[in-house]
Enzyme design. Structure first.
Site, PDB file in Angstrom:
ATOM      1  N   ARG A  36      64.150  50.745  44.594  1.00 57.79           N
ATOM      2  CA  ARG A  36      64.604  51.362  45.839  1.00 57.79           C
ATOM      3  C   ARG A  36      63.977  50.753  47.069  1.00 57.79           C
ATOM      4  NH1 ARG A  36      61.639  57.293  45.581  1.00 57.79           N
ATOM      5  NH2 ARG A  36      59.527  56.508  45.831  1.00 57.79           N
ATOM      6  N   SER A 182      35.916  58.151  47.102  1.00 56.85           N
ATOM      7  CA  SER A 182      35.194  56.898  46.872  1.00 56.85           C
ATOM      8  C   SER A 182      35.611  56.229  45.568  1.00 56.85           C
ATOM      9  CB  SER A 182      33.683  57.162  46.828  1.00 56.85           C
ATOM     10  OG  SER A 182      33.368  57.807  45.601  1.00 56.85           O
ATOM     11  N   HIS A 446      26.290  25.487  33.292  1.00 56.93           N
ATOM     12  CA  HIS A 446      25.228  25.632  34.286  1.00 56.93           C
ATOM     13  C   HIS A 446      25.515  24.647  35.404  1.00 56.93           C
ATOM     14  CE1 HIS A 446      21.146  26.142  35.854  1.00 56.93           C
ATOM     15  NE2 HIS A 446      21.172  24.844  36.050  1.00 56.93           N
TER      16      HIS A 446
END
Lengths: 467, 426
Positions: A36, A182, A446
């Site tokens: 819609r 919240s 790393h």
């Protein structure tokens, strides 16, 4: 087959409906989709996507405000709110166009209008000022989504009191903003406006913010937001909003029992959502509704054979990726694909894109304990990670929870930069029923933030290297 | 080599009725075996092709379990053993299977699409509980064994040893699934002339929805054997003689004996007493779970089900009375138990003269025992032709919940009790 008869009619073209339609087409079914408003639904147009675009602008503003930390100097930073909003609307428009072409490519017949069930197997489409069309459908998938909930005394007017819709296309940056609620939506808006310089107050009725997250993560988030200058009241409610001349006076009852009033320029109501179950003709079927959502089983089936419900209208968690998964599952179920598995709720990740980001999957520490399990918890702080320090993002935590007896990964909870992009590693691990051993033996690259996922696992078993 | 009698005798393979390379139907008579008491016919356990005959005609001293030959199940046999749930062919044109669909039947036992057969968590839990992964049915993606499958398998009641998680210990190698015999060939074994279906090897990922609104009949493996019912018949005749008609102890029926035998067997055979998770019980509590037996009872309007709780703790007379009054109550229009997830559902066709049946598994039921009519036929008794009574029992079970070996032991135990009933009447 007559022109108006389909194997599947999907009512709603959001992140549940349109993937369901595409999957059904992939499986050889004839599909019509009724929408819609805008293809892509709330998520693409008035939810997930535009808010991420807005938050990106806020994030960059934050970096510009701290450019000196990185050896850069910038003059004063101007905020062009209209341009920020425009950018997010452009992003939405682009994706909305994308969904349109996906519908064309997959030969899904798209009908504009509001779909409702005349009776099982017959969908009517109401269009303003036009004669309605009727579609025969062997299967109907309800994907009508949800909308913002109001509470008594707290109704949005679209001008001074906003829902997420208005909050997403602000005409003005409020000087003083009140956010009621919240959850992820409220906190994301609070974070966005705070980073653009608004004075933000958050009111939460429960004992902590972000109540569905792990308690420790809620606590760390709370600390960070307060550090950023937000005012946060938990166990507090807003009992009244009085509109004045361009301002709103809110009456707040705090945890201590005291009542205070404060004046705000704008209020955002983010107190939950309700499913769009009205006006869909469900009363003409055996579909059951529980409060504000459609009742379904693990296969997205409703009580009426041939009618299914997916996404927000089918209940929690109200997440787009849950809707998408249900949509695909539903299409496969209809097509008779074998070997299907019901969705496992405990493996659905949740992400909040505030600053710092929050991401989690699985059981919280409290839930794991309440289950009666003996657990091992690993914690690795951002401040111990080389990349985090190099980025200047030292606030955060990666927390992992394992079953002490079997090493099963029960939950992972993270707060900090980029964690919404990291959580997928844990989600994949859970779906493979990985134990801590496999995670320990995995070599993470790393230097990355992802190494903290490794170290958190090691820490749970007393083997961390870097703390 | 089937077990032909309740004592550990040996037999002679007097003659083969097929040759290597012959195709046979399931149940076809393929050999004659002789003990010192009787001649017994050996039936083909599956439809297929005789791959090899290992024992020559005339070989004596064959013990139960000895391999007599090998039959390669035909594709149609495999398919018919699979599931009633197999519907239209999957319409997806996908060549690569990203979904949880099964590999072709030829891959029975092999890794579908190269996926690992058990997750790391499942392997570890199985190891700590002493559960043989080879006997666990996987319901994960691609038939993968997941922790839930191991928890459900209920094979070992062994205390979960504290695994003292070994992060670095190499996982013990997954034991190959016992169902995956070399090249898909099924050894001809059996118990009491049973057809041993190896259909349980199919690692079909089965879905178990939370809600009712079930997905129709579930895959069932069928085990069949014939009992010698002479002893039970004799005991029943004597018992009923001693009972005055109309007194509190009504006549015991043969069905009552079957129920009693089943109840005892369920208590005796570890891991056999299982209920579907749909019933809300966690399967796998094995010996600790109650033995409830459900029975199908004929009524004027069709049939209904009655349930006998704690059937293993009730003597034959009590069972008989309880079953009779429950059935009468049902016929009188009493409430019908719809969800009767019991340890086993017994359905009897004997009174109609039906010799055997292959029952389906209704929703919530893991095992169904179909009882056929007692058929009188000539047998060798003490060196002379006499009249023997044989009754076919067919045990259908859900292979995704319980393994074939456990159910075979259960059926054999039921047969043993029926062939030697005095023990179970105590």
């Amino acid at each position: 087959m007559s022109q108006n008869a389909y194997d599947v009619v999907v009512i709603g073209g959001g992140p549940g409906g349109y993937p369901a339609a595409i999957r059904a087409r992939q499986l050889g079914l004839s599909v019509a989709l009724v929408e819609r408003e805008l293809l892509g639904g709330i998520c693409l147009n008035w939810g997930c996507i535009p808010t991420k675009a807005l938050l990106r602008s806020a994030e960059i503003h934050h970096y510009l405000e701290h450019a000196q930390d990185y050896g850069l100097s910038v003059g004063s930073v101007e905020i062009d709110l209209a341009a920020i909003v425009q950018r997010s609307r452009k992003v939405s428009k682009r994706l909305n166009t994308g969904v349109k072409s996906l519908m064309k490519k997959n030969k899904v017949d798209v009908y504009e209008g509001s779909g409702r069930l005349v009776r099982p197997g017959l969908v009517a489409i109401d269009r303003k000022g036009e004669n309605g069309v009727e579609l025969e459908a062997r299967h109907v998938i309800l994907a009508t989504g949800a909308r913002a909930r109001s509470l008594p005394g707290l109704e949005a007017d679209g001008e001074l009191v906003w829902t997420y819709r208005e909050a997403m296309v602000p005409d003005v940056l409020p000087g003083r903003l009140l956010v009621v609620g919240s959850g992820a939506i409220g906190i994301e808006f609070a974070s966005f406006y705070r980073d653009l310089g608004a004075q933000v107050t958050v009111v939460e009725a429960l004992p902590r913010i972000l109540p569905v997250e792990d308690e420790e993560i809620s606590g760390l988030a709370h600390k960070q937001f307060v550090k950023q200058g937000m005012e946060i009241h938990v166990e507090a409610t807003v009992s009244a909003l009085e509109k004045g001349d361009g301002t709103v006076t809110a009456t707040i009852q705090t945890a201590g029992g005291e009542v205070k009033t404060a004046v705000f320029d704008r209020v955002i109501l983010a107190v939950g959502i309700v499913g769009n179950v009205e006006g869909r003709g469900l009363e003409n079927t055996r579909v059951e509704i529980d409060r504000t959502h459609v009742v379904t089983n693990g296969w997205t089936e409703t009580a009426e054979p041939g009618i299914y419900a997916i996404g927000d209208v089918a209940g929690a968690p109200w997440l787009a990726h849950k809707a998408t998964h249900e949509g695909v599952l539903c299409a496969e179920r209809i097509a008779g694909v074998e070997g299907l598995h019901p969705m496992k709720r405990e493996r659905i990740p949740g992400c909040t894109y505030c600053r710092p980001q929050i991401a989690s999957v699985g059981l919280t520490e409290a839930a794991a304990k309440a289950d009666g399990r003996e657990i091992r918890v690993g914690r690795f702080p951002f401040v111990g990670n080389g990349k985090a320090i190099a980025l200047g993002e030292t606030e955060g935590l990666v927390k992992t929870i394992f079953d002490a007896k079997t090493g099963e990964l029960l939950g992972a909870h993270m707060i900090g930069a980029e964690v919404t992009e990291l959580v997928q590693g844990f989600v994949v691990a859970m779906n493979l029923e990985t134990t801590e051993a496999e995670l320990m033996h995995t070599i993470f690259p790393h230097p990355t933030l992802s190494e903290m996922m490794h170290e958190s696992t090691l820490e749970a078993f007393g083997r961390a290297i870097h703390i | 080599m089937p077990r032909l009698s309740s004592d550990e005798g040996t037999a002679t393979l007097s003659s083969w009725l097929v040759a290597e390379g012959d195709s046979v139907e399931a149940g076809a008579i393929i050999a004659e075996l002789e003990t010192d008491k009787a001649t017994v016919e050996l039936e083909a356990p599956v439809a297929g092709r005789i791959e090899s005959l290992r024992v020559t005609a005339g070989t004596e001293g064959l013990k139960p379990g000895a391999e007599l030959g090998r039959i390669v199940p035909s594709a149609s046999a495999t398919r018919s053993r699979r599931t009633d749930a197999e519907r239209e062919p999957d319409p997806t044109p996908d060549a690569v299977s990203h979904d949880a669909r099964e590999a072709a039947p030829a891959d029975e036992g092999a890794d579908p699409v190269g996926r690992s057969p058990a997750t790391p968590l499942a392997r570890r839990v199985a190891r700590s509980k002493g559960i043989d992964l080879g006997r666990v049915q996987g319901t994960g993606l691609g038939g993968r064994i997941e922790k839930a499958d191991v928890d459900r398998s209920g094979q070992a009641d062994a205390e979960a040893a504290d695994p003292g998680i070994q992060h670095d210990a190499a996982d013990s190698p997954d034991r190959a699934r016992s169902m995956a015999s070399s090249g898909g060939a099924a050894a001809i074994e059996g118990a009491g002339g049973a057809g041993f279906s190896t259909g349980a090897a199919t690692p079909r990922a089965r879905s178990t929805p939370d809600f009712a609104g079930g997905d129709g009949p579930r895959p069932a493996v069928q085990l069949k054997l014939r009992c010698r019912m002479e002893a039970t018949r004799a005991v029943r005749a004597r018992l009923n003689e001693g009972l005055v008609e109309g007194a509190s102890g009504a006549h015991a029926t043969l069905n009552d004996f079957v129920v009693r035998a089943a109840a005892r067997a369920l208590r005796e055979v570890p891991g056999a007493n299982l209920r579907s998770e749909a019933a809300g019980d966690r399967a796998g509590r094995g010996g600790a779970a109650a033995v409830d037996i459900a029975l199908v009872v004929a009524t004027d309007s069709g049939s209904g089900v009655v349930r006998v709780r704690d059937a293993d703790r009730k003597g034959l007379a009590v069972l008989s009375t309880e079953i009779r009054s429950a059935a009468d109550g049902l016929r009188a229009g009493g409430p019908r138990e719809v969800d009767v997830a019991a340890s086993i559902l017994v359905t009897s066709f004997g009174r109609f003269g039906i010799e055997s049946a292959h029952p389906m598994l209704p929703q919530g039921q893991v095992a169904v025992l179909a009882v056929g009519a007692v058929v009188e036929e000539p047998v060798v008794l003490d060196g002379a032709i006499g009249v023997g009574a044989r009754m076919t029992l067919t045990l259908a079970f859900d292979p995704t919940v319980v393994g074939g070996a456990v159910m075979a032991r259960l059926l054999a135990a039921i047969r043993d009790h029926l062939e030697d009933p005095l023990g179970m009447l105590l």
